[in-house]
Design a protein around this motif. Structure first.
Motif, PDB file in Angstrom:
ATOM      1  N   ARG A  27       5.246  29.059  15.091  1.00  0.00           N
ATOM      2  CA  ARG A  27       4.728  28.197  16.138  1.00  0.00           C
ATOM      3  C   ARG A  27       3.248  28.493  16.382  1.00  0.00           C
ATOM      4  N   LEU A  28       2.553  27.515  16.918  1.00  0.00           N
ATOM      5  CA  LEU A  28       1.129  27.630  17.204  1.00  0.00           C
ATOM      6  C   LEU A  28       0.884  27.131  18.621  1.00  0.00           C
ATOM      7  N   LEU A  29       0.403  28.021  19.477  1.00  0.00           N
ATOM      8  CA  LEU A  29       0.022  27.637  20.834  1.00  0.00           C
ATOM      9  C   LEU A  29      -1.468  27.310  20.821  1.00  0.00           C
ATOM     10  N   VAL A  30      -1.787  26.051  21.048  1.00  0.00           N
ATOM     11  CA  VAL A  30      -3.180  25.604  21.063  1.00  0.00           C
ATOM     12  C   VAL A  30      -3.704  25.711  22.492  1.00  0.00           C
ATOM     13  N   VAL A  31      -4.808  26.442  22.649  1.00  0.00           N
ATOM     14  CA  VAL A  31      -5.414  26.659  23.965  1.00  0.00           C
ATOM     15  C   VAL A  31      -6.812  26.019  23.945  1.00  0.00           C
ATOM     16  N   PRO A  32      -6.920  24.776  24.377  1.00  0.00           N
ATOM     17  CA  PRO A  32      -8.227  24.107  24.384  1.00  0.00           C
ATOM     18  C   PRO A  32      -9.147  24.742  25.426  1.00  0.00           C
ATOM     19  N   PRO A  33     -10.440  24.465  25.349  1.00  0.00           N
ATOM     20  CA  PRO A  33     -11.346  25.001  26.364  1.00  0.00           C
ATOM     21  C   PRO A  33     -11.131  24.330  27.708  1.00  0.00           C
ATOM     22  N   GLY A  34     -11.647  24.981  28.758  1.00  0.00           N
ATOM     23  CA  GLY A  34     -11.540  24.403  30.089  1.00  0.00           C
ATOM     24  C   GLY A  34     -10.122  24.426  30.621  1.00  0.00           C
ATOM     25  N   ASP A  35      -9.748  23.374  31.310  1.00  0.00           N
ATOM     26  CA  ASP A  35      -8.422  23.294  31.933  1.00  0.00           C
ATOM     27  C   ASP A  35      -7.479  22.354  31.194  1.00  0.00           C
ATOM     28  N   ALA A  36      -7.824  21.947  29.989  1.00  0.00           N
ATOM     29  CA  ALA A  36      -6.953  21.052  29.227  1.00  0.00           C
ATOM     30  C   ALA A  36      -5.599  21.718  29.006  1.00  0.00           C
ATOM     31  N   PRO A  37      -4.523  20.963  29.018  1.00  0.00           N
ATOM     32  CA  PRO A  37      -3.188  21.562  28.886  1.00  0.00           C
ATOM     33  C   PRO A  37      -2.963  22.181  27.508  1.00  0.00           C
ATOM     34  N   TYR A  38      -2.112  23.185  27.480  1.00  0.00           N
ATOM     35  CA  TYR A  38      -1.726  23.814  26.219  1.00  0.00           C
ATOM     36  C   TYR A  38      -0.919  22.827  25.383  1.00  0.00           C
ATOM     37  N   GLU A  39      -0.928  23.077  24.085  1.00  0.00           N
ATOM     38  CA  GLU A  39      -0.126  22.266  23.171  1.00  0.00           C
ATOM     39  C   GLU A  39       0.742  23.189  22.336  1.00  0.00           C
ATOM     40  N   ASP A  40       2.028  22.883  22.286  1.00  0.00           N
ATOM     41  CA  ASP A  40       2.989  23.680  21.516  1.00  0.00           C
ATOM     42  C   ASP A  40       3.202  23.006  20.169  1.00  0.00           C
ATOM     43  N   ARG A  41       2.670  23.614  19.128  1.00  0.00           N
ATOM     44  CA  ARG A  41       2.731  23.035  17.796  1.00  0.00           C
ATOM     45  C   ARG A  41       3.243  24.070  16.798  1.00  0.00           C
ATOM     46  N   GLN A  42       3.057  23.789  15.506  1.00  0.00           N
ATOM     47  CA  GLN A  42       3.358  24.739  14.439  1.00  0.00           C
ATOM     48  C   GLN A  42       2.075  25.052  13.676  1.00  0.00           C
ATOM     49  N   VAL A  43       2.079  26.184  12.989  1.00  0.00           N
ATOM     50  CA  VAL A  43       0.882  26.603  12.273  1.00  0.00           C
ATOM     51  C   VAL A  43       0.456  25.552  11.258  1.00  0.00           C
ATOM     52  N   PHE A 309     -13.265  35.884  24.449  1.00  0.00           N
ATOM     53  CA  PHE A 309     -13.531  34.642  23.731  1.00  0.00           C
ATOM     54  C   PHE A 309     -13.121  33.409  24.534  1.00  0.00           C
ATOM     55  N   ALA A 310     -11.922  33.432  25.100  1.00  0.00           N
ATOM     56  CA  ALA A 310     -11.378  32.232  25.745  1.00  0.00           C
ATOM     57  C   ALA A 310     -11.303  32.332  27.265  1.00  0.00           C
ATOM     58  N   GLY A 311     -11.608  33.511  27.835  1.00  0.00           N
ATOM     59  CA  GLY A 311     -11.529  33.695  29.276  1.00  0.00           C
ATOM     60  C   GLY A 311     -10.270  34.448  29.659  1.00  0.00           C
ATOM     61  N   ARG A 312     -10.417  35.494  30.469  1.00  0.00           N
ATOM     62  CA  ARG A 312      -9.269  36.355  30.786  1.00  0.00           C
ATOM     63  C   ARG A 312      -8.162  35.588  31.508  1.00  0.00           C
ATOM     64  N   ALA A 317      -2.789  33.240  31.493  1.00  0.00           N
ATOM     65  CA  ALA A 317      -1.932  32.085  31.783  1.00  0.00           C
ATOM     66  C   ALA A 317      -1.270  31.567  30.507  1.00  0.00           C
ATOM     67  N   ALA A 318      -2.004  31.573  29.404  1.00  0.00           N
ATOM     68  CA  ALA A 318      -1.426  31.132  28.131  1.00  0.00           C
ATOM     69  C   ALA A 318      -0.298  32.066  27.692  1.00  0.00           C
ATOM     70  N   TYR A 319      -0.465  33.356  27.903  1.00  0.00           N
ATOM     71  CA  TYR A 319       0.591  34.303  27.551  1.00  0.00           C
ATOM     72  C   TYR A 319       1.821  34.098  28.426  1.00  0.00           C
ATOM     73  N   GLN A 320       1.634  33.795  29.693  1.00  0.00           N
ATOM     74  CA  GLN A 320       2.770  33.495  30.553  1.00  0.00           C
ATOM     75  C   GLN A 320       3.507  32.257  30.050  1.00  0.00           C
ATOM     76  N   HIS A 321       2.756  31.253  29.631  1.00  0.00           N
ATOM     77  CA  HIS A 321       3.359  30.057  29.033  1.00  0.00           C
ATOM     78  C   HIS A 321       4.144  30.429  27.777  1.00  0.00           C
ATOM     79  N   ALA A 322       3.555  31.271  26.931  1.00  0.00           N
ATOM     80  CA  ALA A 322       4.225  31.665  25.686  1.00  0.00           C
ATOM     81  C   ALA A 322       5.522  32.415  25.966  1.00  0.00           C
ATOM     82  N   VAL A 323       5.522  33.260  26.992  1.00  0.00           N
ATOM     83  CA  VAL A 323       6.757  33.974  27.351  1.00  0.00           C
ATOM     84  C   VAL A 323       7.815  32.989  27.833  1.00  0.00           C
TER      85      VAL A 323
END
Length: 359
Positions: A27-43, A309-312, A317-323
């Motif tokens: 799986r690939l978690l896409v984290v765009p810049p700013g506040d754009a929503p995450y995208e759950d994709r594949q590599v 690189f992407a902001g702490r 928050a992205a890691y919480q989403h991934a969990v």
């Protein structure tokens, strides 16, 4: 900043213990810049996010079967984890034994090869293999792949291939550049068909990558040293990519550390040698426009790098989403595609909130 600023809760069941059957099926978690929503994709969906003229930079280091077992002359058991190949038949290594072996002592591996203890060097033992057999050939026969400590099983024959990237060329790492493990020939062909170009650096990942920080303040931490090579060809590729409006996409934090080390004087230049660069929030990136990376351990220096690189807050928050979404973590786990939190400021050396590379 403190290491506790980079903590997150991870259920142990999400730590991947084995690779998927297909590399690019992760799986690939896409984290765009700013506040754009995450995208759950594949590599394999990376082809949707890269465009013609982009440059993917891989680490082409090759993992050596660096775990060895044997006995001292007294009969005491010894476990050896190679840290670095020094040329010829000499190595630096961690040696686990009931009593520290002394210079001049000998260790006999279980398969019969004898090693001489030459002394201590920088916290490691310097050892010499007493054989004329090429060292890489010997290790393939006598060594085991050095799986990370959070993988709770012994390395098997399948790990000889899967804990290795398909583009590995230069032997010397004792841990895999794990973001590169997701790329197979089918994905590389699809990216190439889209007009994406490929470049390579070499950074021999050391066992220190798994060592926890032993101080609380980031400013007091000193990184372990690793050897890297950024060649003139890669520097020219980057220059051409930027001139044509393309993006430089690092595959893995080791590539980021290599490129940033080679850019420490303001622009990317060929560099071969040691680096102990420590990147954490406040660092100003010069060489990378996007990053493909695996998920990293809580409070680790790699967690700090991706936060820089992407902001702490964005990363936590992205890691919480991934969990919540039950992504698979760490070396054999899933991946992220990160974009920078903001445009880096122009000019000047990296800021004071970083440790620069050792020249």
């Amino acid at each position: 900043m403190k290491k506790s600023d980079f903590h997150f809760e991870l259920p142990p069941g999400l730590i991947a213990q084995a690779p998927l059957a297909e590399r690019s099926a992760s799986r690939l978690l896409v984290v765009p810049p700013g506040d754009a929503p995450y995208e759950d994709r594949q590599v394999r969906d990376l082809v949707d996010y890269l465009r013609e003229g982009d440059l993917l930079v891989f680490n082409d280091t090759r993992v050596i079967p660096a775990r060895l077992f044997g006995s001292k002359e007294t009969g005491g058991r010894v476990e050896i984890l190679l840290e670095r190949l020094l040329g010829g038949h000499e190595v630096l290594a961690q040696v686990g034994a009931s009593k520290t072996p002394k210079p001049g002592g000998r260790i006999t591996l279980d398969e019969g090869t004898v090693l001489e203890v030459l002394g201590r060097e920088g916290g490691f033992h310097r050892l010499r293999f007493l054989t004329d057999e090429p060292l890489e050939k010997l290790l393939l026969r006598a060594g085991r792949m050095p799986l990370p400590p959070y993988i709770q099983r012994e390395a098997g024959s399948a790990d000889l291939e899967r804990y290795q990237t398909v583009f590995a060329r230069h032997a010397g790492a004792v841990a895999a550049p794990t973001a590169g493990l997701h790329f197979d020939q089918a994905l590389l062909a699809a990216l190439e068909g889209r007009g994406v170009r490929f470049g390579h650096v070499t950074l021999h990942v050391g066992a220190g990558t798994f060592q926890p920080m032993r101080v609380d303040s980031l400013h007091e931490h000193r990184m372990h040293s690793e050897w890297l090579n950024v060649g003139a060809d890669l520097c020219q590729q980057v220059a051409r990519t930027r001139a044509a409006g393309g993006r430089v996409v690092a595959v893995g934090t080791t590539v980021v550390r290599a490129l940033e080390t080679a850019s420490r004087e303001g622009e990317l230049r060929p560099y071969a040698g040691e680096t102990n660069i420590f990147i954490f929030p406040g660092y100003r990136f010069r060489s990378v426009d996007a990053l493909v990376t695996n998920f990293h351990l809580p409070e680790s220096t790699l967690m700090m790098l991706v936060s820089a690189f992407a902001g702490r807050e964005r990363i936590l928050a992205a890691y919480q989403h991934a969990v919540r979404q039950e992504y698979r973590f760490f070396s054999y786990g899933d991946a992220m595609l990160l974009f920078p939190a903001a445009e880096p400021p122009a000019g000047g050396p990296p800021g004071p909130t970083s440790q620069d590379a050792t020249p």
